[in-house]
Design an enzyme around this catalytic site. Structure first.
Site, PDB file in Angstrom:
ATOM      1  N   ARG A 172       0.982  -1.123   0.034  1.00 20.14           N
ATOM      2  CA  ARG A 172      -0.015   0.084  -0.080  1.00 20.14           C
ATOM      3  C   ARG A 172       0.911   1.050  -0.021  1.00 20.14           C
ATOM      4  O   ARG A 172       0.724   2.270  -0.663  1.00 20.14           O
ATOM      5  CB  ARG A 172      -0.955   0.063   1.403  1.00 20.14           C
ATOM      6  CG  ARG A 172      -2.113  -0.619   1.067  1.00 20.14           C
ATOM      7  CD  ARG A 172      -2.252  -2.137   0.416  1.00 20.14           C
ATOM      8  NE  ARG A 172      -3.417  -2.817   0.360  1.00 20.14           N
ATOM      9  CZ  ARG A 172      -3.860  -3.635   1.323  1.00 20.14           C
ATOM     10  NH1 ARG A 172      -3.222  -3.830   2.543  1.00 20.14           N
ATOM     11  NH2 ARG A 172      -5.018  -4.171   1.233  1.00 20.14           N
ATOM     12  N   ASP A 179      -0.310  -6.235  -3.323  1.00 22.74           N
ATOM     13  CA  ASP A 179      -1.663  -5.972  -3.276  1.00 22.74           C
ATOM     14  C   ASP A 179      -2.265  -5.356  -4.388  1.00 22.74           C
ATOM     15  O   ASP A 179      -1.394  -5.062  -5.390  1.00 22.74           O
ATOM     16  CB  ASP A 179      -2.018  -5.392  -1.697  1.00 22.74           C
ATOM     17  CG  ASP A 179      -3.154  -5.802  -1.025  1.00 22.74           C
ATOM     18  OD1 ASP A 179      -4.321  -5.695  -1.735  1.00 22.74           O
ATOM     19  OD2 ASP A 179      -3.137  -6.401   0.052  1.00 22.74           O
ATOM     20  N   HIS A 214      -6.799  -9.851  -4.505  1.00 26.48           N
ATOM     21  CA  HIS A 214      -5.938  -8.646  -4.260  1.00 26.48           C
ATOM     22  C   HIS A 214      -4.849  -8.501  -5.465  1.00 26.48           C
ATOM     23  O   HIS A 214      -3.830  -8.201  -5.275  1.00 26.48           O
ATOM     24  CB  HIS A 214      -5.122  -8.758  -2.952  1.00 26.48           C
ATOM     25  CG  HIS A 214      -5.850  -8.467  -1.825  1.00 26.48           C
ATOM     26  ND1 HIS A 214      -6.447  -7.254  -1.272  1.00 26.48           N
ATOM     27  CD2 HIS A 214      -6.494  -9.488  -0.868  1.00 26.48           C
ATOM     28  CE1 HIS A 214      -7.044  -7.254  -0.213  1.00 26.48           C
ATOM     29  NE2 HIS A 214      -7.340  -8.717   0.134  1.00 26.48           N
ATOM     30  N   ASP A 267      -6.966 -14.415   1.348  1.00 24.18           N
ATOM     31  CA  ASP A 267      -7.794 -13.655   2.239  1.00 24.18           C
ATOM     32  C   ASP A 267      -8.860 -12.898   1.284  1.00 24.18           C
ATOM     33  O   ASP A 267      -8.269 -12.332   0.053  1.00 24.18           O
ATOM     34  CB  ASP A 267      -7.180 -12.928   3.090  1.00 24.18           C
ATOM     35  CG  ASP A 267      -6.359 -11.786   2.544  1.00 24.18           C
ATOM     36  OD1 ASP A 267      -5.327 -12.151   1.659  1.00 24.18           O
ATOM     37  OD2 ASP A 267      -6.395 -10.605   3.003  1.00 24.18           O
ATOM     38  N   GLU A 268     -10.015 -12.285   1.687  1.00 29.35           N
ATOM     39  CA  GLU A 268     -10.767 -11.694   0.904  1.00 29.35           C
ATOM     40  C   GLU A 268     -10.632 -11.726  -0.501  1.00 29.35           C
ATOM     41  O   GLU A 268     -10.839 -10.893  -1.312  1.00 29.35           O
ATOM     42  CB  GLU A 268     -10.321  -9.991   1.335  1.00 29.35           C
ATOM     43  CG  GLU A 268     -10.317  -9.678   2.822  1.00 29.35           C
ATOM     44  CD  GLU A 268      -9.921  -8.448   3.140  1.00 29.35           C
ATOM     45  OE1 GLU A 268     -10.259  -7.792   4.133  1.00 29.35           O
ATOM     46  OE2 GLU A 268      -8.938  -7.901   2.325  1.00 29.35           O
ATOM     47  N   PHE A 320      -2.050  -2.736  14.319  1.00 26.06           N
ATOM     48  CA  PHE A 320      -1.472  -1.662  14.474  1.00 26.06           C
ATOM     49  C   PHE A 320      -1.730  -0.413  13.709  1.00 26.06           C
ATOM     50  O   PHE A 320      -1.338   0.576  13.848  1.00 26.06           O
ATOM     51  CB  PHE A 320       0.034  -1.606  14.689  1.00 26.06           C
ATOM     52  CG  PHE A 320       0.375  -2.685  15.820  1.00 26.06           C
ATOM     53  CD1 PHE A 320      -0.418  -3.142  16.862  1.00 26.06           C
ATOM     54  CD2 PHE A 320       1.979  -2.694  16.082  1.00 26.06           C
ATOM     55  CE1 PHE A 320      -0.046  -4.030  17.816  1.00 26.06           C
ATOM     56  CE2 PHE A 320       2.280  -3.469  17.200  1.00 26.06           C
ATOM     57  CZ  PHE A 320       1.257  -4.053  17.969  1.00 26.06           C
ATOM     58  N   GLU A 362      -2.426   1.547   4.629  1.00 20.19           N
ATOM     59  CA  GLU A 362      -3.144   2.351   3.825  1.00 20.19           C
ATOM     60  C   GLU A 362      -3.177   3.961   4.290  1.00 20.19           C
ATOM     61  O   GLU A 362      -3.189   5.018   3.519  1.00 20.19           O
ATOM     62  CB  GLU A 362      -4.725   1.956   3.904  1.00 20.19           C
ATOM     63  CG  GLU A 362      -5.147   0.819   3.028  1.00 20.19           C
ATOM     64  CD  GLU A 362      -4.906  -0.452   3.819  1.00 20.19           C
ATOM     65  OE1 GLU A 362      -5.789  -1.314   3.751  1.00 20.19           O
ATOM     66  OE2 GLU A 362      -4.284  -0.492   4.801  1.00 20.19           O
TER      67      GLU A 362
END
Length: 533
Positions: free
Chosen positions: A128, A157, A229, A292-293, A386, A437
């Site tokens: 990101r 990503d 992604h 994932d996702e 975090f 991000e």
């Protein structure tokens, strides 16, 4: 000391250690590396005597400081390295600055120590926002000070690809940069900075990072997140997508429907990428493959992919994703590496038994993975993401949500007492995640990472803080002086400095614990792992 040792007993004697102590015995190289900046010298009868004891674990050590000097007994190079890190913490914070001709009194102590968990990790998302090699080297040094030993680099990503590929050069030529970056608050209309962003590590950079990390007993865990992604990959090579349509490197956050195809040509492509990564890193024990996702709609809509799925005898796209990830794990196993996945891949089923699961959506799904015989590295959003703010205050810099505090991290138990002995034994470690991000630069990395990563180190090495008589808060207060000497721009306990309040946070009305309840509810069947856009 942080992390706290298993046993620390004060002795009546003390010793004066110079800034250039002599080191003798076995395992000298590990001690010299740990004491870099003090310029330790080799010697026949040194101030620091090191020897190996095969009866100790590889990372275990005994450290004794008396009137005649320092004795280190270690199970291996890692144990000697960690003993020297503990020795340095017995010195004043000035010992973390470059010194010439200085000397410090060291109180007499006997320390016996070994880690609770083998995997003591930090994750850094360089996809990101890209962070140059010098920043990764610095992070490795800071991890070593805290006895952390796994650096998980999220290398790809939707928003960028971050490593050179000589087999597929468009990945670093096209996919490593985007024309602009979203700067909006979470779930608000898109706003952009209109500034190009990019960068990537050459394979030589990756080899250097790996060698530097190994010298400090840190293992780099690269992540190539597939099959979702995938916008950045498909911007360079759309032929590996489910539809073949053109893509752009994504300039906004969130989940994308971009997905790699599961066809043999994609497996061949990823095999070439794995070979390049492993060749650069050297023999690496782990490669993270994501899982994932993933939005599977384009697989379901493709006649070619449907025909391929049916040829494999698979009943649906969820089974096909499980097959695809297992195929990649087989490729890695042939190269001596274990696959690591996020928890959606476990819920989808079909994993190799040696695949490591990271349950980011909560420890309930982690327990299920452990009960199924998978090794687990605890990575739940609460309290180990975090990128969440440390307070629900507009004084905080922009974050995805709030609040995860140092105390939250310090109180976390990766292997809860309520689990069975067999389930607890499957928890091989714990890792904090820093998604970037809203972390645009190294100063913000420092702010988000520290001192919460100090609490992580405590949990990973010694177990959760906060028991009766525990003095973690007092030890952390002293430890901040070491971070000051190391130049770490951590978040002060009283809140951010004025210059750390950039792009103010918008406090959320939803607590992290409520978020965790919602996402835990998504882990009970394979179909619920499919995100909605």
């Amino acid at each position: 000391m942080i992390p706290r040792p298993e046993l620390l007993r004060d002795l009546s004697s003390s010793f004066e250690l110079t800034a250039s102590p002599t080191v003798s015995g076995d395992l000298v190289a590990s001690v010299r590396t740990a004491l870099a900046g003090l310029d330790p010298l080799p010697g026949d009868s040194g101030e620091i005597d090191v020897r190996r004891d095969a009866g100790l674990g590889e990372e275990a050590y005994r450290l004794t400081v008396g009137s005649r000097g320092v004795e280190i007994v270690a199970g291996g190079p890692a144990g000697a390295f960690y003993a020297a890190q503990s020795l340095r913490q017995l010195l004043p914070p000035a010992a973390y600055r470059f010194s010439s001709g200085a000397s410090w009194p060291v109180r007499g102590v006997r320390i016996e120590d070994a880690p609770r968990f083998a995997w003591r990790g930090l994750h850094l998302d360089v996809a990101r926002h890209f962070f140059p090699k010098r920043e990764v080297l610095r992070l490795i040094d800071l991890m070593a000070v805290h006895k952390l030993n796994r650096l998980h680099l999220h290398l790809v990503d939707d928003q960028g690809w971050r490593v050179e590929s000589r087999a597929y050069p468009l990945l670093h030529e096209v996919s490593s940069h985007r024309p602009r970056t979203a700067v909006n608050h979470y779930r608000e209309p898109d706003a952009y900075d209109e500034v190009p962003h990019g960068g990537y590590y050459t394979l030589d950079d990756l080899a250097e990072l790996a060698a530097y990390a190994r010298s400090r007993h840190v293992t780099i865990v690269p992540e190539i997140d597939v099959p979702g992604h995938a916008s950045a990959i498909l911007a360079a090579y759309p032929e590996f997508g489910a539809t073949g349509e053109p893509h752009d490197v994504l300039d906004r956050w969130g989940i994308s429907p971009a997905i790699l195809s599961p066809l043999p040509k994609t497996v061949e492509f990823l095999t070439a990428i794995f070979d390049e990564l492993i060749g650069a890193l050297g023999e690496t024990p782990y490669v993270h493959i994501g899982g994932d996702e993933v939005v599977l709609d384009r697989w379901a809509a493709s006649d070619e992919i449907t025909a391929y799925r049916e040829s494999l005898g698979l009943g649906g796209v969820v089974e096909l994703q499980a097959w695809f990830l297992r195929r990649l794990a087989d490729v890695l196993a042939e190269r001596g590496a274990r696959a690591v996945v996020w928890d959606e891949a476990f819920v989808g089923g079909g994993l190799r038994q040696d695949t490591i699961v990271m349950p980011w959506r909560g420890m309930n799904v982690g327990r299920r993975a452990a009960a199924a015989g998978h090794d687990v590295v605890a990575t739940p959003v609460f309290p180990l993401y975090f990128d969440y703010a440390e307070a629900g205050s507009p004084d905080e810099p922009m974050a995805i949500g709030d609040a995860i505090t140092v105390a939250d991290v310090a109180a976390f138990d990766p292997a809860p007492a309520g689990w069975s002995d067999e389930e607890r034994a499957r928890v091989i470690g714990v890792q904090a995640q820093l998604w970037t991000e809203r972390v645009p630069d190294p100063r913000t990395v420092d702010y988000r990472m520290w001192p919460r990563a100090c609490a992580l180190a405590e949990v990973a090495w010694a177990g959760a803080a906060g028991a009766a008589g525990d003095d973690f808060d007092a030890r952390l207060g002293e430890h901040l002086g070491r971070l000051d000497a190391l130049g770490v721009e951590y978040r002060p306990a009283a809140g951010p400095h004025p210059w750390q309040r950039r792009r103010p946070h918008r406090p959320s009305t939803v607590r992290v614990t409520e978020v965790m309840e919602r996402i835990d509810a998504m882990t009970h069947d394979a179909e619920s792992t499919r995100p909605s856009l």
